[in-house]
Write an enzyme that holds these catalytic residues in place. Structure first.
Site, short mmCIF file in Angstrom:
data_model
loop_
_atom_site.label_atom_id
_atom_site.label_comp_id
_atom_site.label_asym_id
_atom_site.label_seq_id
_atom_site.Cartn_x
_atom_site.Cartn_y
_atom_site.Cartn_z
N GLY A 165 0.78 -1.23 0.00
CA GLY A 165 0.00 0.00 0.00
C GLY A 165 0.82 1.28 0.00
O GLY A 165 0.25 2.36 -0.03
N LYS A 201 -8.44 1.35 -12.54
CA LYS A 201 -9.78 1.55 -12.04
C LYS A 201 -9.82 1.01 -10.61
O LYS A 201 -9.20 -0.02 -10.32
CB LYS A 201 -10.76 0.77 -12.94
CG LYS A 201 -12.20 0.81 -12.51
CD LYS A 201 -12.97 1.87 -13.26
CE LYS A 201 -14.39 2.00 -12.70
NZ LYS A 201 -14.91 3.37 -12.84
N PHE A 202 -10.51 1.70 -9.71
CA PHE A 202 -10.62 1.24 -8.32
C PHE A 202 -11.64 0.12 -8.21
O PHE A 202 -12.77 0.26 -8.66
CB PHE A 202 -11.03 2.42 -7.43
CG PHE A 202 -11.21 2.05 -5.97
CD1 PHE A 202 -10.19 1.46 -5.24
CD2 PHE A 202 -12.42 2.33 -5.32
CE1 PHE A 202 -10.36 1.13 -3.90
CE2 PHE A 202 -12.59 2.00 -3.97
CZ PHE A 202 -11.56 1.41 -3.27
N GLU A 288 -0.51 -8.83 -7.76
CA GLU A 288 0.95 -8.93 -7.63
C GLU A 288 1.34 -10.40 -7.60
O GLU A 288 0.50 -11.26 -7.36
CB GLU A 288 1.42 -8.32 -6.29
CG GLU A 288 1.40 -6.82 -6.26
CD GLU A 288 1.71 -6.24 -4.88
OE1 GLU A 288 2.35 -6.91 -4.07
OE2 GLU A 288 1.30 -5.09 -4.64
N ASN A 290 4.12 -12.90 -5.65
CA ASN A 290 5.15 -13.02 -4.62
C ASN A 290 6.04 -14.21 -4.93
O ASN A 290 5.56 -15.33 -5.05
CB ASN A 290 4.53 -13.21 -3.24
CG ASN A 290 3.62 -12.06 -2.89
OD1 ASN A 290 3.96 -10.89 -3.10
ND2 ASN A 290 2.44 -12.35 -2.39
N ARG A 292 8.31 -15.83 -3.18
CA ARG A 292 8.90 -16.33 -1.94
C ARG A 292 7.89 -17.25 -1.26
O ARG A 292 6.74 -17.34 -1.69
CB ARG A 292 9.18 -15.14 -1.00
CG ARG A 292 7.88 -14.40 -0.65
CD ARG A 292 8.01 -13.42 0.50
NE ARG A 292 6.70 -12.93 0.90
CZ ARG A 292 6.04 -11.94 0.31
NH1 ARG A 292 6.56 -11.33 -0.74
NH2 ARG A 292 4.84 -11.56 0.73
N VAL A 295 4.13 -16.07 4.79
CA VAL A 295 3.79 -16.32 6.20
C VAL A 295 2.65 -17.34 6.29
O VAL A 295 2.70 -18.26 7.10
CB VAL A 295 3.35 -14.99 6.88
CG1 VAL A 295 2.87 -15.26 8.31
CG2 VAL A 295 4.47 -13.97 6.89
C1 MV4 Z 1 -6.26 -2.11 -5.39
C2 MV4 Z 1 -7.47 -1.97 -4.66
C3 MV4 Z 1 -8.60 -1.62 -5.35
N1 MV4 Z 1 -8.55 -1.40 -6.69
N2 MV4 Z 1 -6.28 -1.90 -6.73
C4 MV4 Z 1 -3.39 -2.78 -1.62
C5 MV4 Z 1 -1.95 -3.18 -1.58
C6 MV4 Z 1 -1.52 -3.45 -2.97
N3 MV4 Z 1 -0.91 -4.72 -3.05
C7 MV4 Z 1 -2.77 -3.37 -3.80
N4 MV4 Z 1 -3.83 -2.94 -2.95
C8 MV4 Z 1 -5.06 -2.64 -3.46
N5 MV4 Z 1 -5.13 -2.46 -4.81
C9 MV4 Z 1 -7.40 -1.54 -7.35
N6 MV4 Z 1 -7.38 -1.32 -8.67
C10 MV4 Z 1 -7.43 -2.19 -3.27
C11 MV4 Z 1 -6.22 -2.51 -2.67
C12 MV4 Z 1 -6.28 -2.69 -1.23
C13 MV4 Z 1 -6.09 -3.96 -0.66
C14 MV4 Z 1 -5.80 -5.09 -1.41
C15 MV4 Z 1 -5.60 -6.31 -0.81
C16 MV4 Z 1 -5.72 -6.43 0.56
C17 MV4 Z 1 -5.99 -5.34 1.31
C18 MV4 Z 1 -6.18 -4.09 0.73
C19 MV4 Z 1 -6.49 -2.97 1.53
C20 MV4 Z 1 -6.65 -1.76 0.94
C21 MV4 Z 1 -6.54 -1.62 -0.43
#
Ligand code: MV4
Length: 448
Positions: A165, A201-202, A288, A290, A292, A295
């Site tokens: 994050g 996009k969110f 993403e 990982n 490795r 945990v």
């Molecule tokens: C996002 C998302 C919503 N929309 N991408 C958080 C860490 C990073 N690895 C990617 N993350 C997120 N990406 C889009 N397009 C929301 C998150 C996110 C999240 C993702 C997985 C587990 C917890 C989270 C907490 C907040 C935001």
């Protein structure tokens, strides 16, 4: 097979790796900082080498010292565990240059997947579903705004070097873009020395579901089902479970096939995890990869009855994998027990453990390096134990976890055990009704 493995880590994961090495007849070398002299990983390894003072930078991240420790003890491989040097391309390269097998990813793989925008482009090319957004890095703020308008707000601005994050911004409207752009870039530059940004996009109220994969040196990749890691707080996972209460057979197969495609596209060798965001319609998007051991690997081990560390070592030694996928035979939940005060904003609580009673019984596993009389040093991660339970159904699993947590006694420090007990009794958790936003509204003082 390797004759001697050096474990470049501490705590429960160092112990976890030592245990499997012993079962495989492989000698072990522990490394430790002066703060960890009395740690179990030091006591249980065949040999131990002090690599520096308490600060991680000077010990567990001290690459020349760790390589030197491997050379003087004649270790033929290094297992990095998770965190520390597990995804450090330079360290992986140093191992290669010194003729020591790094039980993890190649420097090229670490760099390729560590750059998130590059990883995403690779996955798009491989046909793995990804969140709509920019094609690669954004050239400037103007291009960012133009793409945001096209895909529609809200959007997520992400640092290509990010993770956990950091350097990430949620943007709701055009007027907020400039401020988010400059603050994210400043943050990212300071944290990673890289301010490359990409846009997506969110995805609202997603679940975090990840697929465990394994690939061998001969191009074969298989999946080992999913883990649900949606219960987290400020990007720190609290509870993981397998299978996901949200995944049906169809979603599991689709995500499994996508993860295999991802692994095949990069010729993945070793055990790895493909992370997905899953929306309420069960659409899933690559997030993403990982490269490795993680945990939360034990919940996968429990549901498929499989030692992932053993598999990791065998793959590194050149053994082929069977090539079949592994589907859940049980349910398993892991609670991360941290030395933190959950009633006081999760304030760290290191110190001496005066009294310890670990739970036991059928289907109960405790992965930990703590013991009565042990002092938790303040220099490292606050996770002190993983309580993993498994049972035939999710309902039985939750009841078993509640029972095991109630038997777990740790005196002298504050832990997150009371939080987990509350979570096991929460109606929404019990119903499998949660997303990554769950902890934002969870109140530990709420009476059910
Ligand atoms: C996002 C998302 C919503 N929309 N991408 C958080 C860490 C990073 N690895 C990617 N993350 C997120 N990406 C889009 N397009 C929301 C998150 C996110 C999240 C993702 C997985 C587990 C917890 C989270 C907490 C907040 C935001």
């Amino acid at each position: 097979m390797f004759k001697k493995i050096l474990i470049a880590n501490r705590g429960e994961i160092a112990l976890r790796v030592i245990r499997t090495c012993k079962e495989m007849g492989i000698a072990t070398v522990a490394v430790y900082s002066t703060a960890d002299q009395d740690s179990l990983h030091v006591k249980f390894a065949d040999e131990a080498v002090c690599i520096g003072p308490p600060s991680s930078t000077l010990s567990y991240l001290n690459m020349p010292n760790i390589i030197a420790a491997a050379e003087i003890t004649n270790a033929d491989a290094i297992h990095p565990g998770y965190g520390f040097l597990s995804e450090n391309a330079r360290f992986s390269e140093m191992c290669r240059d010194h003729g020591i097998k790094f039980i993890g990813a190649s420097p090229e793989m670490i760099e390729g997947m560590g750059d998130k925008s590059n990883a995403k482009a690779t996955m798009i090319a491989a046909g793995v579903p990804c969140v709509p957004g920019s094609e690669g890095l954004l050239k400037d703020v103007k291009e960012g705004k133009k793409i945001a308008k096209n895909i529609g707000y809200p959007v997520m601005l992400k640092a290509t070097a990010g993770g956990g994050g950091r350097g990430m911004r949620l943007i709701w409207k055009d007027e907020d873009f400039d401020e988010a752009w400059s603050s994210a870039r400043t943050e990212s530059k300071a944290a990673f020395g890289n301010d490359g940004m990409y846009l997506e996009k969110f995805v609202e109220e997603p679940r975090h579901i990840e697929i465990q994969i394994a690939g061998d040196q001969y191009g074969k990749v298989c999946h080992l089902s999913e883990r649900d890691c949606s219960i987290q707080r400020r990007h720190q996972k609290l509870i993981e479970e397998a299978p996901s209460p949200f995944a049906d057979e169809e979603l599991r197969n689709k995500m499994g096939e996508a993860a295999i495609k991802a692994g095949e596209a990069i010729n993945y060798e070793g055990v790895g995890t493909v992370e997905f965001l899953v929306d309420k319609y069960k659409n899933f998007y690559f997030m993403e990869m990982n490269v490795r051991i993680q945990v939360e690997h034990p919940v996968t081990e429990e549901i498929i009855n499989f030692d992932l560390i053993k598999e990791q070592i065998k793959i590194a030694a050149g053994h082929p994998i069977s090539g079949q996928n592994y589907l859940p035979q049980k349910h398993s939940i892991e609670c991360r027990i941290n030395a933190e005060d959950p009633f006081n904003d999760f304030r760290p609580s290191p110190g001496k453990i005066d009294v310890l009673h670990k739970p036991g019984g059928h289907g109960v596993r405790v992965d930990t390096h703590i013991y009565a009389g042990y002092t938790i040093p303040p220099h490292y991660d606050s996770m002190v134990a993983k309580l993993i339970v498994s049972a035939q159904t999710r309902e039985e699993c939750i009841l078993k976890m509640e029972r095991a947590l109630s038997e777990f006694v740790v005196e002298g420090i504050k832990t997150t055990i009371p939080l987990h007990l509350k979570l096991m009794r929460d109606p929404d958790f019990k119903a499998g009704n949660f997303t990554t936003k769950f902890m934002e509204t969870f109140d530990i003082n709420k009476i059910n």
